[in-house]
Design a protein around this motif. Structure first.
Motif, PDB file in Angstrom:
ATOM      1  N   VAL A 135       5.591  -3.008  18.307  1.00 37.98           N
ATOM      2  CA  VAL A 135       4.711  -2.083  17.598  1.00 37.98           C
ATOM      3  C   VAL A 135       4.888  -0.672  18.156  1.00 37.98           C
ATOM      4  CG1 VAL A 135       2.962  -3.838  17.068  1.00 37.98           C
ATOM      5  CG2 VAL A 135       2.784  -2.519  19.176  1.00 37.98           C
ATOM      6  N   VAL A 136       4.393   0.312  17.409  1.00 40.67           N
ATOM      7  CA  VAL A 136       4.388   1.704  17.861  1.00 40.67           C
ATOM      8  C   VAL A 136       3.107   2.349  17.343  1.00 40.67           C
ATOM      9  CG1 VAL A 136       5.647   2.674  15.882  1.00 40.67           C
ATOM     10  CG2 VAL A 136       5.833   3.776  18.123  1.00 40.67           C
ATOM     11  N   SER A 137       2.573   3.317  18.078  1.00 44.08           N
ATOM     12  CA  SER A 137       1.400   4.066  17.627  1.00 44.08           C
ATOM     13  C   SER A 137       1.856   5.319  16.895  1.00 44.08           C
ATOM     14  CB  SER A 137       0.524   4.477  18.808  1.00 44.08           C
ATOM     15  OG  SER A 137      -0.102   3.361  19.366  1.00 44.08           O
ATOM     16  N   VAL A 138       1.097   5.665  15.850  1.00 48.79           N
ATOM     17  CA  VAL A 138       1.388   6.871  15.084  1.00 48.79           C
ATOM     18  C   VAL A 138       0.140   7.730  14.998  1.00 48.79           C
ATOM     19  CG1 VAL A 138       3.190   5.731  13.715  1.00 48.79           C
ATOM     20  CG2 VAL A 138       0.845   5.828  12.832  1.00 48.79           C
ATOM     21  N   GLU A 139       0.340   9.023  14.747  1.00 48.31           N
ATOM     22  CA  GLU A 139      -0.779   9.947  14.589  1.00 48.31           C
ATOM     23  C   GLU A 139      -1.617   9.530  13.385  1.00 48.31           C
ATOM     24  OE1 GLU A 139       1.025  13.809  14.289  1.00 48.31           O
ATOM     25  OE2 GLU A 139       1.719  13.748  16.367  1.00 48.31           O
ATOM     26  N   GLY A 140      -2.941   9.519  13.572  1.00 47.35           N
ATOM     27  CA  GLY A 140      -3.853   9.214  12.480  1.00 47.35           C
ATOM     28  C   GLY A 140      -4.241   7.763  12.339  1.00 47.35           C
ATOM     29  N   VAL A 141      -3.691   6.895  13.174  1.00 48.34           N
ATOM     30  CA  VAL A 141      -4.000   5.463  13.097  1.00 48.34           C
ATOM     31  C   VAL A 141      -4.272   4.954  14.505  1.00 48.34           C
ATOM     32  CG1 VAL A 141      -3.148   3.178  12.445  1.00 48.34           C
ATOM     33  CG2 VAL A 141      -2.494   5.169  11.085  1.00 48.34           C
ATOM     34  N   ALA A 142      -5.379   4.242  14.682  1.00 49.19           N
ATOM     35  CA  ALA A 142      -5.695   3.642  15.983  1.00 49.19           C
ATOM     36  C   ALA A 142      -4.862   2.386  16.180  1.00 49.19           C
ATOM     37  CB  ALA A 142      -7.181   3.299  16.043  1.00 49.19           C
ATOM     38  N   ASP A 195       0.834  -1.199   0.000  1.00 46.99           N
ATOM     39  CA  ASP A 195       0.000   0.000   0.000  1.00 46.99           C
ATOM     40  C   ASP A 195       0.870   1.250   0.000  1.00 46.99           C
ATOM     41  OD1 ASP A 195      -2.233  -1.659   0.220  1.00 46.99           O
ATOM     42  OD2 ASP A 195      -2.232  -1.545   2.414  1.00 46.99           O
ATOM     43  N   GLU A 196       0.266   2.395  -0.281  1.00 41.54           N
ATOM     44  CA  GLU A 196       0.961   3.680  -0.203  1.00 41.54           C
ATOM     45  C   GLU A 196       1.225   4.001   1.273  1.00 41.54           C
ATOM     46  OE1 GLU A 196       2.755   6.799  -2.090  1.00 41.54           O
ATOM     47  OE2 GLU A 196       1.700   5.167  -3.066  1.00 41.54           O
ATOM     48  N   PRO A 197       2.441   4.440   1.618  1.00 41.78           N
ATOM     49  CA  PRO A 197       2.712   4.740   3.030  1.00 41.78           C
ATOM     50  C   PRO A 197       2.041   6.032   3.484  1.00 41.78           C
ATOM     51  CG  PRO A 197       4.612   5.310   1.719  1.00 41.78           C
ATOM     52  CD  PRO A 197       3.621   4.651   0.788  1.00 41.78           C
ATOM     53  N   LEU A 198       1.797   6.107   4.762  1.00 39.66           N
ATOM     54  CA  LEU A 198       1.253   7.283   5.418  1.00 39.66           C
ATOM     55  C   LEU A 198       2.421   8.059   6.017  1.00 39.66           C
ATOM     56  CD1 LEU A 198      -1.174   8.843   6.719  1.00 39.66           C
ATOM     57  CD2 LEU A 198      -1.002   7.220   8.617  1.00 39.66           C
ATOM     58  N   THR A 199       2.521   9.347   5.734  1.00 41.56           N
ATOM     59  CA  THR A 199       3.539  10.197   6.347  1.00 41.56           C
ATOM     60  C   THR A 199       2.950  10.745   7.633  1.00 41.56           C
ATOM     61  OG1 THR A 199       4.432  10.772   4.185  1.00 41.56           O
ATOM     62  CG2 THR A 199       5.016  12.213   6.026  1.00 41.56           C
ATOM     63  N   THR A 200       3.583  10.439   8.766  1.00 45.07           N
ATOM     64  CA  THR A 200       3.018  10.774  10.067  1.00 45.07           C
ATOM     65  C   THR A 200       4.139  10.880  11.099  1.00 45.07           C
ATOM     66  OG1 THR A 200       1.313  10.110  11.669  1.00 45.07           O
ATOM     67  CG2 THR A 200       2.521   8.331  10.583  1.00 45.07           C
ATOM     68  N   ARG A 201       3.782  10.874  12.372  1.00 51.09           N
ATOM     69  CA  ARG A 201       4.741  10.927  13.482  1.00 51.09           C
ATOM     70  C   ARG A 201       4.339   9.895  14.533  1.00 51.09           C
ATOM     71  NH1 ARG A 201       7.907  15.337  13.514  1.00 51.09           N
ATOM     72  NH2 ARG A 201       7.327  17.055  12.181  1.00 51.09           N
ATOM     73  N   THR A 202       5.328   9.405  15.271  1.00 48.94           N
ATOM     74  CA  THR A 202       5.000   8.484  16.361  1.00 48.94           C
ATOM     75  C   THR A 202       4.317   9.261  17.483  1.00 48.94           C
ATOM     76  OG1 THR A 202       7.181   8.752  17.381  1.00 48.94           O
ATOM     77  CG2 THR A 202       6.908   6.912  15.848  1.00 48.94           C
ATOM     78  N   ARG A 203       3.419   8.588  18.187  1.00 49.16           N
ATOM     79  CA  ARG A 203       2.729   9.245  19.299  1.00 49.16           C
ATOM     80  C   ARG A 203       2.901   8.510  20.620  1.00 49.16           C
ATOM     81  NH1 ARG A 203      -2.570   7.117  20.142  1.00 49.16           N
ATOM     82  NH2 ARG A 203      -3.190   5.721  18.482  1.00 49.16           N
ATOM     83  N   THR A 204       3.596   7.382  20.583  1.00 48.23           N
ATOM     84  CA  THR A 204       3.900   6.622  21.796  1.00 48.23           C
ATOM     85  C   THR A 204       5.294   6.016  21.661  1.00 48.23           C
ATOM     86  OG1 THR A 204       3.124   4.475  20.970  1.00 48.23           O
ATOM     87  CG2 THR A 204       1.479   5.899  22.052  1.00 48.23           C
ATOM     88  N   PRO A 205       5.869   5.573  22.770  1.00 46.01           N
ATOM     89  CA  PRO A 205       7.048   4.718  22.646  1.00 46.01           C
ATOM     90  C   PRO A 205       6.611   3.382  22.046  1.00 46.01           C
ATOM     91  CG  PRO A 205       6.719   5.429  24.932  1.00 46.01           C
ATOM     92  CD  PRO A 205       5.520   5.842  24.155  1.00 46.01           C
ATOM     93  N   ALA A 206       7.535   2.657  21.474  1.00 43.57           N
ATOM     94  CA  ALA A 206       7.234   1.310  20.992  1.00 43.57           C
ATOM     95  C   ALA A 206       7.055   0.378  22.190  1.00 43.57           C
ATOM     96  CB  ALA A 206       8.357   0.812  20.094  1.00 43.57           C
TER      97      ALA A 206
END
Length: 65
Positions: free
Chosen positions: A45-52, A25-36
């Motif tokens: 795993v790690v959480s990123v902005e815009g994805v649950a 798939d096309e990647p999402l440009t975002t930022r991490t929002r939690t530590p892994a």
């Protein structure tokens, strides 16, 4: 890469490319929002902005800001 390895190199807010589904798939440009962290079955795993939820570190690439 383990969650601890990721966290040692990449603070919260790191710009990343993320593939929430597959790398085809096309990647999402975002930022991490939690530590892994490591899931119960061992996958990091790690959480990123815009994805649950978390995204497997195999589906994350840090990019220069």
């Amino acid at each position: 890469m383990t969650a601890d390895d990721w966290n040692a190199l990449h603070p919260i807010g790191t710009p990343v490319l993320a593939w929430p589904g597959t790398r085809d798939d096309e990647p999402l440009t975002t930022r991490t929002r939690t530590p892994a962290w490591t899931l119960g079955h061992g996958a990091p795993v790690v959480s990123v902005e815009g994805v649950a939820g978390g995204i497997f570190l195999t589906h994350i690439e840090a990019v220069a800001p």
